[in-house]
Scaffold this motif. Structure first.
Motif, PDB file in Angstrom:
ATOM      1  N   GLN A  52      64.629  53.758  12.836  1.00 21.71           N
ATOM      2  CA  GLN A  52      66.029  53.602  13.219  1.00 21.71           C
ATOM      3  C   GLN A  52      66.951  54.092  12.098  1.00 21.71           C
ATOM      4  N   GLN A  53      66.565  53.813  10.875  1.00 17.30           N
ATOM      5  CA  GLN A  53      67.363  54.222   9.715  1.00 17.30           C
ATOM      6  C   GLN A  53      67.429  55.744   9.617  1.00 17.30           C
ATOM      7  N   LEU A  54      66.311  56.424   9.817  1.00 14.89           N
ATOM      8  CA  LEU A  54      66.300  57.887   9.770  1.00 14.89           C
ATOM      9  C   LEU A  54      67.130  58.486  10.898  1.00 14.89           C
ATOM     10  N   LEU A  55      66.964  57.949  12.112  1.00 19.66           N
ATOM     11  CA  LEU A  55      67.731  58.453  13.246  1.00 19.66           C
ATOM     12  C   LEU A  55      69.232  58.278  13.009  1.00 19.66           C
ATOM     13  N   LEU A  56      69.611  57.136  12.486  1.00 18.74           N
ATOM     14  CA  LEU A  56      71.019  56.866  12.206  1.00 18.74           C
ATOM     15  C   LEU A  56      71.552  57.762  11.094  1.00 18.74           C
ATOM     16  N   GLU A  57      70.714  58.025  10.099  1.00 23.54           N
ATOM     17  CA  GLU A  57      71.110  58.906   9.003  1.00 23.54           C
ATOM     18  C   GLU A  57      71.468  60.297   9.517  1.00 23.54           C
ATOM     19  N   TYR A  58      70.637  60.820  10.428  1.00 23.87           N
ATOM     20  CA  TYR A  58      70.920  62.152  10.978  1.00 23.87           C
ATOM     21  C   TYR A  58      72.098  62.123  11.942  1.00 23.87           C
ATOM     22  N   LYS A  59      72.292  61.023  12.622  1.00 26.80           N
ATOM     23  CA  LYS A  59      73.470  60.897  13.492  1.00 26.80           C
ATOM     24  C   LYS A  59      74.742  60.952  12.651  1.00 26.80           C
ATOM     25  N   CYS A  60      74.744  60.247  11.528  1.00 26.06           N
ATOM     26  CA  CYS A  60      75.910  60.230  10.645  1.00 26.06           C
ATOM     27  C   CYS A  60      76.122  61.578   9.965  1.00 26.06           C
ATOM     28  N   ARG A  61      75.041  62.292   9.714  1.00 21.59           N
ATOM     29  CA  ARG A  61      75.148  63.592   9.052  1.00 21.59           C
ATOM     30  C   ARG A  61      75.749  64.653   9.973  1.00 21.59           C
ATOM     31  N   PHE A  62      75.489  64.530  11.268  1.00 22.05           N
ATOM     32  CA  PHE A  62      75.984  65.512  12.241  1.00 22.05           C
ATOM     33  C   PHE A  62      76.764  64.816  13.356  1.00 22.05           C
ATOM     34  N   PRO A  63      77.904  64.198  13.038  1.00 27.60           N
ATOM     35  CA  PRO A  63      78.618  63.404  14.043  1.00 27.60           C
ATOM     36  C   PRO A  63      79.257  64.232  15.162  1.00 27.60           C
ATOM     37  N   ARG A  64      79.485  65.497  14.937  1.00 24.23           N
ATOM     38  CA  ARG A  64      80.165  66.317  15.943  1.00 24.23           C
ATOM     39  C   ARG A  64      79.208  67.026  16.894  1.00 24.23           C
ATOM     40  N   HIS A  65      77.926  66.907  16.656  1.00 24.41           N
ATOM     41  CA  HIS A  65      76.939  67.580  17.486  1.00 24.41           C
ATOM     42  C   HIS A  65      76.422  66.600  18.542  1.00 24.41           C
ATOM     43  N   VAL A  66      77.153  66.512  19.635  1.00 27.38           N
ATOM     44  CA  VAL A  66      76.890  65.525  20.679  1.00 27.38           C
ATOM     45  C   VAL A  66      75.520  65.751  21.322  1.00 27.38           C
ATOM     46  N   ALA A  67      75.145  66.995  21.522  1.00 29.81           N
ATOM     47  CA  ALA A  67      73.849  67.286  22.134  1.00 29.81           C
ATOM     48  C   ALA A  67      72.707  66.819  21.232  1.00 29.81           C
ATOM     49  N   PHE A  68      72.873  66.968  19.936  1.00 30.32           N
ATOM     50  CA  PHE A  68      71.850  66.507  18.990  1.00 30.32           C
ATOM     51  C   PHE A  68      71.768  64.980  18.997  1.00 30.32           C
ATOM     52  N   ILE A  69      72.900  64.323  19.020  1.00 31.90           N
ATOM     53  CA  ILE A  69      72.925  62.856  19.056  1.00 31.90           C
ATOM     54  C   ILE A  69      72.285  62.350  20.347  1.00 31.90           C
ATOM     55  N   ARG A  70      72.506  63.051  21.442  1.00 27.67           N
ATOM     56  CA  ARG A  70      71.885  62.679  22.719  1.00 27.67           C
ATOM     57  C   ARG A  70      70.363  62.733  22.602  1.00 27.67           C
ATOM     58  N   GLU A  71      69.853  63.751  21.922  1.00 27.82           N
ATOM     59  CA  GLU A  71      68.405  63.851  21.727  1.00 27.82           C
ATOM     60  C   GLU A  71      67.893  62.730  20.822  1.00 27.82           C
ATOM     61  N   LEU A  72      68.661  62.398  19.796  1.00 27.77           N
ATOM     62  CA  LEU A  72      68.263  61.284  18.920  1.00 27.77           C
ATOM     63  C   LEU A  72      68.170  59.983  19.724  1.00 27.77           C
ATOM     64  N   LYS A  73      69.117  59.788  20.641  1.00 30.33           N
ATOM     65  CA  LYS A  73      69.094  58.579  21.478  1.00 30.33           C
ATOM     66  C   LYS A  73      67.891  58.560  22.402  1.00 30.33           C
ATOM     67  N   SER A  74      67.480  59.720  22.855  1.00 36.12           N
ATOM     68  CA  SER A  74      66.306  59.769  23.740  1.00 36.12           C
ATOM     69  C   SER A  74      65.012  59.408  23.010  1.00 36.12           C
ATOM     70  N   PHE A  75      65.039  59.491  21.678  1.00 36.14           N
ATOM     71  CA  PHE A  75      63.863  59.123  20.889  1.00 36.14           C
ATOM     72  C   PHE A  75      64.022  57.779  20.186  1.00 36.14           C
ATOM     73  N   GLY A  76      65.008  56.976  20.616  1.00 34.36           N
ATOM     74  CA  GLY A  76      65.058  55.605  20.155  1.00 34.36           C
ATOM     75  C   GLY A  76      66.267  55.184  19.354  1.00 34.36           C
ATOM     76  N   LEU A  77      67.233  56.054  19.152  1.00 38.56           N
ATOM     77  CA  LEU A  77      68.435  55.669  18.417  1.00 38.56           C
ATOM     78  C   LEU A  77      69.221  54.651  19.235  1.00 38.56           C
ATOM     79  N   LYS A  78      69.580  53.554  18.592  1.00 35.58           N
ATOM     80  CA  LYS A  78      70.331  52.517  19.283  1.00 35.58           C
ATOM     81  C   LYS A  78      71.809  52.683  19.045  1.00 35.58           C
TER      82      LYS A  78
END
Length: 78
Positions: A52-78
């Motif tokens: 969860q920490q790694l997924l959140l780290e990458y979400k915070c690093r790329f906050p404007r890339h909605v498609a990437f964040i959507r993929e992170l959520k599909s792999f368990g990002l809460k």
């Protein structure tokens, strides 16, 4: 084994930065899957909540890339 995981994290970081920075959306799922997999390996070695920490780290690093964040959520990002 610890050095191998550190090396994998460095390689992952380079790969994800290259793909997301160049907006290669076909590979966002692959990147999210690799992030989640390394997080799960680290959790299996005793580091609780690391996926969860790694997924959140990458979400915070790329906050404007909605498609990437959507993929992170599909792999368990809460």
């Amino acid at each position: 084994q610890k050095n191998i995981i550190i090396h994998l994290l460095v390689l992952l970081d380079v790969r994800v930065n290259a793909i997301v920075s160049q907006q290669k959306r076909n590979y966002y799922g692959e990147c999210a899957e690799m992030i989640a997999a390394i997080g799960e390996v680290m959790e299996s070695r005793g580091q609780e909540g690391r996926k969860q920490q790694l997924l959140l780290e990458y979400k915070c690093r790329f906050p404007r890339h909605v498609a990437f964040i959507r993929e992170l959520k599909s792999f368990g990002l809460k």
